[in-house]
Motif scaffolding. Structure first.
Motif, PDB file in Angstrom:
ATOM      1  N   CYS A   3       0.855  -1.187   0.000  1.00  0.00           N
ATOM      2  CA  CYS A   3       0.000   0.000   0.000  1.00  0.00           C
ATOM      3  C   CYS A   3       0.894   1.241   0.000  1.00  0.00           C
ATOM      4  N   ASP A   4       0.275   2.413  -0.030  1.00  0.00           N
ATOM      5  CA  ASP A   4       1.043   3.653  -0.204  1.00  0.00           C
ATOM      6  C   ASP A   4       1.283   4.384   1.115  1.00  0.00           C
ATOM      7  N   ARG A   5       1.482   3.627   2.211  1.00  0.00           N
ATOM      8  CA  ARG A   5       1.609   4.258   3.535  1.00  0.00           C
ATOM      9  C   ARG A   5       2.939   4.000   4.227  1.00  0.00           C
ATOM     10  N   ASN A   6       3.802   3.201   3.647  1.00  0.00           N
ATOM     11  CA  ASN A   6       4.952   2.694   4.399  1.00  0.00           C
ATOM     12  C   ASN A   6       6.298   3.209   3.891  1.00  0.00           C
ATOM     13  N   GLU A   7       6.292   4.367   3.247  1.00  0.00           N
ATOM     14  CA  GLU A   7       7.540   4.825   2.629  1.00  0.00           C
ATOM     15  C   GLU A   7       8.651   5.059   3.648  1.00  0.00           C
ATOM     16  N   THR A   8       8.305   5.512   4.860  1.00  0.00           N
ATOM     17  CA  THR A   8       9.331   5.760   5.884  1.00  0.00           C
ATOM     18  C   THR A   8      10.038   4.467   6.259  1.00  0.00           C
ATOM     19  N   PHE A   9       9.268   3.390   6.465  1.00  0.00           N
ATOM     20  CA  PHE A   9       9.869   2.095   6.814  1.00  0.00           C
ATOM     21  C   PHE A   9      10.752   1.593   5.679  1.00  0.00           C
ATOM     22  N   ILE A  10      10.268   1.711   4.466  1.00  0.00           N
ATOM     23  CA  ILE A  10      10.992   1.167   3.316  1.00  0.00           C
ATOM     24  C   ILE A  10      12.361   1.823   3.180  1.00  0.00           C
ATOM     25  N   LEU A  11      12.390   3.157   3.197  1.00  0.00           N
ATOM     26  CA  LEU A  11      13.668   3.868   3.028  1.00  0.00           C
ATOM     27  C   LEU A  11      14.595   3.627   4.217  1.00  0.00           C
ATOM     28  N   ASN A  12      14.042   3.561   5.432  1.00  0.00           N
ATOM     29  CA  ASN A  12      14.867   3.294   6.611  1.00  0.00           C
ATOM     30  C   ASN A  12      15.466   1.895   6.552  1.00  0.00           C
ATOM     31  N   ALA A  37      -0.460   6.101  -8.192  1.00  0.00           N
ATOM     32  CA  ALA A  37      -1.090   6.286  -6.885  1.00  0.00           C
ATOM     33  C   ALA A  37      -0.192   7.087  -5.949  1.00  0.00           C
ATOM     34  N   PHE A  38       1.115   6.862  -6.034  1.00  0.00           N
ATOM     35  CA  PHE A  38       2.048   7.642  -5.223  1.00  0.00           C
ATOM     36  C   PHE A  38       2.113   9.089  -5.718  1.00  0.00           C
ATOM     37  N   VAL A  39       2.094   9.247  -7.031  1.00  0.00           N
ATOM     38  CA  VAL A  39       2.165  10.593  -7.611  1.00  0.00           C
ATOM     39  C   VAL A  39       0.954  11.408  -7.196  1.00  0.00           C
ATOM     40  N   LYS A  40      -0.231  10.795  -7.213  1.00  0.00           N
ATOM     41  CA  LYS A  40      -1.464  11.500  -6.850  1.00  0.00           C
ATOM     42  C   LYS A  40      -1.438  11.965  -5.403  1.00  0.00           C
ATOM     43  N   GLN A  41      -0.691  11.264  -4.545  1.00  0.00           N
ATOM     44  CA  GLN A  41      -0.609  11.638  -3.135  1.00  0.00           C
ATOM     45  C   GLN A  41       0.632  12.478  -2.835  1.00  0.00           C
ATOM     46  N   ASN A  42       1.174  13.083  -3.861  1.00  0.00           N
ATOM     47  CA  ASN A  42       2.344  13.964  -3.711  1.00  0.00           C
ATOM     48  C   ASN A  42       3.538  13.236  -3.102  1.00  0.00           C
ATOM     49  N   LYS A  43       3.708  11.985  -3.509  1.00  0.00           N
ATOM     50  CA  LYS A  43       4.828  11.190  -3.024  1.00  0.00           C
ATOM     51  C   LYS A  43       5.811  10.869  -4.150  1.00  0.00           C
ATOM     52  N   VAL A  84      19.869 -13.999   0.232  1.00  0.00           N
ATOM     53  CA  VAL A  84      18.655 -13.356  -0.262  1.00  0.00           C
ATOM     54  C   VAL A  84      17.855 -12.924   0.955  1.00  0.00           C
ATOM     55  N   ILE A  85      17.405 -11.683   0.960  1.00  0.00           N
ATOM     56  CA  ILE A  85      16.601 -11.154   2.064  1.00  0.00           C
ATOM     57  C   ILE A  85      15.224 -10.803   1.519  1.00  0.00           C
ATOM     58  N   VAL A  86      14.190 -11.295   2.178  1.00  0.00           N
ATOM     59  CA  VAL A  86      12.812 -10.975   1.813  1.00  0.00           C
ATOM     60  C   VAL A  86      12.174 -10.254   2.986  1.00  0.00           C
ATOM     61  N   MET A  87      11.559  -9.087   2.688  1.00  0.00           N
ATOM     62  CA  MET A  87      10.980  -8.295   3.758  1.00  0.00           C
ATOM     63  C   MET A  87       9.687  -7.643   3.296  1.00  0.00           C
ATOM     64  N   GLN A  88       8.698  -7.611   4.177  1.00  0.00           N
ATOM     65  CA  GLN A  88       7.450  -6.924   3.884  1.00  0.00           C
ATOM     66  C   GLN A  88       7.615  -5.429   4.064  1.00  0.00           C
ATOM     67  N   ASP A  89       6.779  -4.667   3.366  1.00  0.00           N
ATOM     68  CA  ASP A  89       6.923  -3.211   3.419  1.00  0.00           C
ATOM     69  C   ASP A  89       6.407  -2.611   4.721  1.00  0.00           C
ATOM     70  N   ASP A  90       5.581  -3.343   5.491  1.00  0.00           N
ATOM     71  CA  ASP A  90       5.077  -2.799   6.749  1.00  0.00           C
ATOM     72  C   ASP A  90       5.872  -3.306   7.951  1.00  0.00           C
ATOM     73  N   VAL A  91       7.091  -3.779   7.686  1.00  0.00           N
ATOM     74  CA  VAL A  91       8.016  -4.190   8.749  1.00  0.00           C
ATOM     75  C   VAL A  91       9.107  -3.133   8.883  1.00  0.00           C
ATOM     76  N   GLU A  92       9.353  -2.699  10.102  1.00  0.00           N
ATOM     77  CA  GLU A  92      10.375  -1.686  10.394  1.00  0.00           C
ATOM     78  C   GLU A  92      11.528  -2.326  11.161  1.00  0.00           C
ATOM     79  N   LEU A  93      12.721  -2.259  10.609  1.00  0.00           N
ATOM     80  CA  LEU A  93      13.889  -2.753  11.322  1.00  0.00           C
ATOM     81  C   LEU A  93      14.181  -1.843  12.506  1.00  0.00           C
TER      82      LEU A  93
END
Length: 248
Positions: A3-12, A37-43, A84-93
Motif C-alpha cells: 500500500c502507499d503508507r509505508n515509505e518511511t519504513f521502506i527507506l529506513n 497512486a504515489f504521484v497523486k498523493q504527492n509522493k 537473499v533477504i525478503v521483507m514486507q513493506d510494513d516491517v520496520e527494522l
C-alpha cells in the motif's frame, strides 16, 4: 509494497541494510501499487528516491509469490550472491545488523535467520517476548515471513515450496519449508536472533499478499492456506522451538 503508507519504513530499512561493511546489497522492489497512486498523493519524491536506490517494478495484478518466482535459485548461485533477504513493506527494522546476521549464520551453521518481531501473531515463534530476547539464537522449525535472510540453499528450498498457484499470497510456505529442506539437507537449520528486532505495523489491511481479484488464485490468504492444507497435509503440530543457544 502492498500500500502507499509505508515509505518511511521502506527507506529506513534500505538504509540499515546498506550500512553493512562487508556485504554489498542489491535491492529489488515489487509494488502492488500503481506508480500513479504515489504521484497523486504527492509522493513523487519518495518514488524518485526509491528508484535511485533499487530496481522497482510496478505490477498491480501480481501477488506475493509472483515476485519471488522471478528470483530463480540459479540466478542467485550463478551471480555469486551469498544471501537473499525478503521483507514486507510494513516491517520496520529496529535493531538489525546484516553483518552480524551473516556471522551468526556462519558460526551456528544456520541456513536462514530472522530477528524477533514485535507485532507478529502472538502465538508465532518469531514473536518478540523478553524471555526470547535473552537468548543469542533460538533454533526453530519455522520462521514466519516478516523479514527472512536466506543463504543460497535455503533460498532454493523456499523457492521450491513457494506455490504461486495455491499459496499465491504467501501464507503456508513457512509451514512445510523446514521438513522439506531437511529431507534435502539433513544438516539444514534455521534460527531467530534474539538480540535483533523488527516491528510489524500491519498498515495495509485488505491487501495481504496482493490486491483483491475475482479468481481462485486471489482468495484471501487464510482461505488459500486452508485449501492447501487439505491438499498437502501441512505439519502444523511440528512448528516448535528446537533449542536455545547461549554460548559466548
Amino acid at each position: 509494497i502492498g500500500c502507499d503508507r509505508n515509505e518511511t519504513f521502506i527507506l529506513n530499512n534500505i538504509r540499515m541494510l546498506r550500512e553493512s561493511k562487508n556485504i554489498t546489497v542489491d535491492c529489488l522492489i515489487g509494488s502492488f501499487v500503481e506508480r500513479s497512486a504515489f504521484v497523486k498523493q504527492n509522493k513523487s519524491k519518495f518514488i524518485r528516491d526509491l528508484e535511485q536506490q533499487c530496481y522497482v517494478s510496478f505490477a498491480p495484478g501480481a501477488l506475493y509469490q509472483d515476485w519471488q518466482r522471478f528470483v530463480h535459485p540459479m540466478l542467485v548461485s550463478q551471480s555469486n550472491y551469498s544471501y537473499v533477504i525478503v521483507m514486507q513493506d510494513d516491517v520496520e527494522l529496529l535493531s538489525f545488523s546484516l553483518d552480524q546476521a551473516a556471522q551468526a549464520m556462519a558460526r551456528y551453521k544456520l541456513d536462514m535467520v530472522s530477528p524477533l518481531i514485535h507485532g507478529a501473531t502472538p502465538r508465532a515463534i518469531v514473536n518478540f517476548t523478553p524471555q526470547r530476547a535473552k537468548h543469542k539464537i533460538i533454533n526453530v522449525s519455522s520462521i514466519e515471513a516478516f523479514i527472512m535472510v536466506f543463504n543460497a540453499r535455503a533460498w532454493e528450498c523456499w523457492w521450491d515450496v513457494s506455490d504461486h498457484i495455491y499459496l499465491a499470497r504467501g501464507w503456508g510456505s513457512d509451514l512445510w519449508m523446514y521438513p522439506y529442506c531437511r529431507s534435502k539437507h539433513d544438516d539444514f537449520n534455521m534460527g531467530i536472533i534474539g538480540g535483533m528486532a523488527a516491528k510489524h505495523h500491519g498498515h495495509c489491511p485488505g491487501t495481504v499478499g496482493g490486491p483483491n481479484a475475482p479468481s481462485t488464485r486471489h482468495l484471501h490468504p487464510s482461505a488459500q492456506l486452508h485449501e492447501w492444507v487439505k491438499r498437502h497435509g501441512a505439519p502444523w503440530s511440528k512448528i516448535r522451538i528446537v533449542e536455545y543457544i547461549d554460548d559466548d
